[in-house]
Structures are given as C-alpha cells and as structure tokens.
Design an enzyme around this catalytic site. Structure first.
Site, PDB file in Angstrom:
ATOM      1  N   GLY A   1      20.820 -72.553 -36.706  1.00 20.56           N
ATOM      2  CA  GLY A   1      21.113 -71.944 -37.994  1.00 20.56           C
ATOM      3  C   GLY A   1      22.506 -72.339 -38.438  1.00 20.56           C
TER       4      GLY A   1
ATOM      5  CD  GLN B   1      28.329 -71.531 -39.181  1.00 20.92           C
ATOM      6  OE1 GLN B   1      27.183 -71.315 -39.556  1.00 20.92           O
ATOM      7  NE2 GLN B   1      28.641 -71.762 -37.925  1.00 20.92           N
TER       8      GLN B   1
ATOM      9  CB  CYS C   1      29.033 -69.179 -33.393  1.00 19.36           C
ATOM     10  SG  CYS C   1      29.412 -69.503 -35.118  1.00 19.36           S
ATOM     11  CG  LEU C   2      26.487 -74.844 -34.640  1.00 18.86           C
ATOM     12  CD1 LEU C   2      25.774 -75.502 -35.806  1.00 18.86           C
ATOM     13  CD2 LEU C   2      26.382 -75.711 -33.394  1.00 18.86           C
TER      14      LEU C   2
ATOM     15  CG  HIS D   1      24.862 -65.790 -35.783  1.00 16.51           C
ATOM     16  ND1 HIS D   1      25.458 -65.661 -34.556  1.00 16.51           N
ATOM     17  CD2 HIS D   1      25.512 -66.810 -36.412  1.00 16.51           C
ATOM     18  CE1 HIS D   1      26.438 -66.569 -34.447  1.00 16.51           C
ATOM     19  NE2 HIS D   1      26.478 -67.277 -35.561  1.00 16.51           N
ATOM     20  CD  GLU D   2      23.471 -68.978 -39.029  1.00 19.09           C
ATOM     21  OE1 GLU D   2      24.558 -69.199 -39.589  1.00 19.09           O
ATOM     22  OE2 GLU D   2      23.252 -69.332 -37.850  1.00 19.09           O
TER      23      GLU D   2
ATOM     24  CG  HIS E   1      28.573 -67.442 -40.178  1.00 21.34           C
ATOM     25  ND1 HIS E   1      29.819 -67.625 -39.641  1.00 21.34           N
ATOM     26  CD2 HIS E   1      27.700 -67.826 -39.221  1.00 21.34           C
ATOM     27  CE1 HIS E   1      29.703 -68.106 -38.401  1.00 21.34           C
ATOM     28  NE2 HIS E   1      28.427 -68.231 -38.123  1.00 21.34           N
TER      29      HIS E   1
HETATM   30 ZN    ZN Z   1      27.634 -68.866 -36.332  1.00 24.01          ZN
END
Ligand code: ZN
Length: 176
Positions: free
Chosen positions: A55, A60, A100-101, A142-143, A146
C-alpha cells in the site's frame, strides 16, 4: 493494449522517509479526478510495486492529496485506488505486525479495529463502498492514517516508540 500503454506511462517516484515533514501534514481532499491525478495513481502503483509494498499513500511520494493505492488483494486482480476515503464504521480489535515504506527497517505489532466500512471514489469518480476485515482493512487504515499525518509508530506504546526513534536516529548518524 491499454494495460501495456499504462505500464509505459508509469514512472517511479521517490518515497519520503521519516522524519520528512511532509509525512506529518494533513492531506487535502481531491476536488477533480483528471489526467494528472490518474497519472499520480499510476506512478504510485509503480513505486509501491518497485518497493515491494502492499500500500502507498500520496504524502509518501510528496503529494498532500487524499489518494491511496493498495496492491491487489484476494480475488481482485487489480490494485485498488481510493480517492478521498472516508471511514464509515469500525468494529472489533486485532493486532498485527506492520511496517512502512517511509519508516524503513522498523516493524511493530499495531492494534487496530478489525473490520471497517469505507466509502471512497475510484478513478472514474464513482463511489466505492468497501466492507472488509483482515489484511485489507489493516492496509486501508494504515494508508488513511498517512493522509492525516499519522504514522504507525504513533500507534504503539511510548516506551517501544522511544526505542524505535533511538534506532532510527543512530541509523541516520551512521549514514552521514
Ligand atoms: Zn506507511
């Protein structure tokens, strides 16, 4: 053919890494679903796949717009794109390990509602209603966090977070 064209048009974006300030900003609602927004969605999918993520949210990649992409899950062969997602319902509680990226090399158990109902627009501007649990519910939450400047490390205990912050700082120091 259309799929091939889409692939040619995709390009990889740079993922913002914690503690980049943009990750703390609240994203604005998307007012128009147009070519540039569809291009952003394609690029986000390409970026997510290249990073082996499941995701990705627009902040991000440095865009404070309320749009998230999610890798194909279960029976759906295409990635999911949610524009202006809105949480309608949540129920239950479960804990699962998240990463998380934008916060590399950190993973932690995070407790979240287990089932959710979400309303969003797709890239045609049509309303999508999703009621789900399990992994998909977790990725969506989670997204969506953000989009409000919240990271998964904010949702874990203070002591644990302190330890993580320390690990990240020392890592940054070593890379100097
Ligand atoms: Zn993340």
């Amino acid at each position: 053919m259309l799929v091939l064209c889409n692939i040619w048009l995709m390009s990889k974006l740079t993922i913002k890494i914690y503690p980049d300030k943009i990750l703390r900003q609240k994203s604005g609602r998307v007012r128009k679903i147009d070519g540039p927004l569809r291009q952003l969605a394609s690029d986000m999918i390409e970026t997510m796949r290249h990073a082996n993520g499941v995701g990705l949210a627009a902040p991000q990649v440095g865009e404070t717009k309320r749009i998230i992409v999610i890798e194909a899950v279960e029976n759906n062969p295409l990635p999911l794109v949610l524009v202006n997602p809105n949480l309608l319902k949540r129920r239950g509680r479960s804990s699962f390990c998240e990463g998380c990226l934008s916060v590399p090399e950190v993973t932690s158990e995070v407790a979240r509602p287990e089932f959710i109902a979400v309303e969003a627009l797709d890239l045609k501007g049509e309303v999508l209603k999703i009621e789900t649990g399990g992994l998909l519910a977790r990725i969506i939450q989670h997204e969506m966090d953000h989009l409000n400047g919240i990271l998964f490390i904010d949702r874990i205990g203070f002591l644990k977070r302190k330890k993580i912050t320390k690990t990240i700082s020392s890592k940054v120091c070593m890379e100097l």
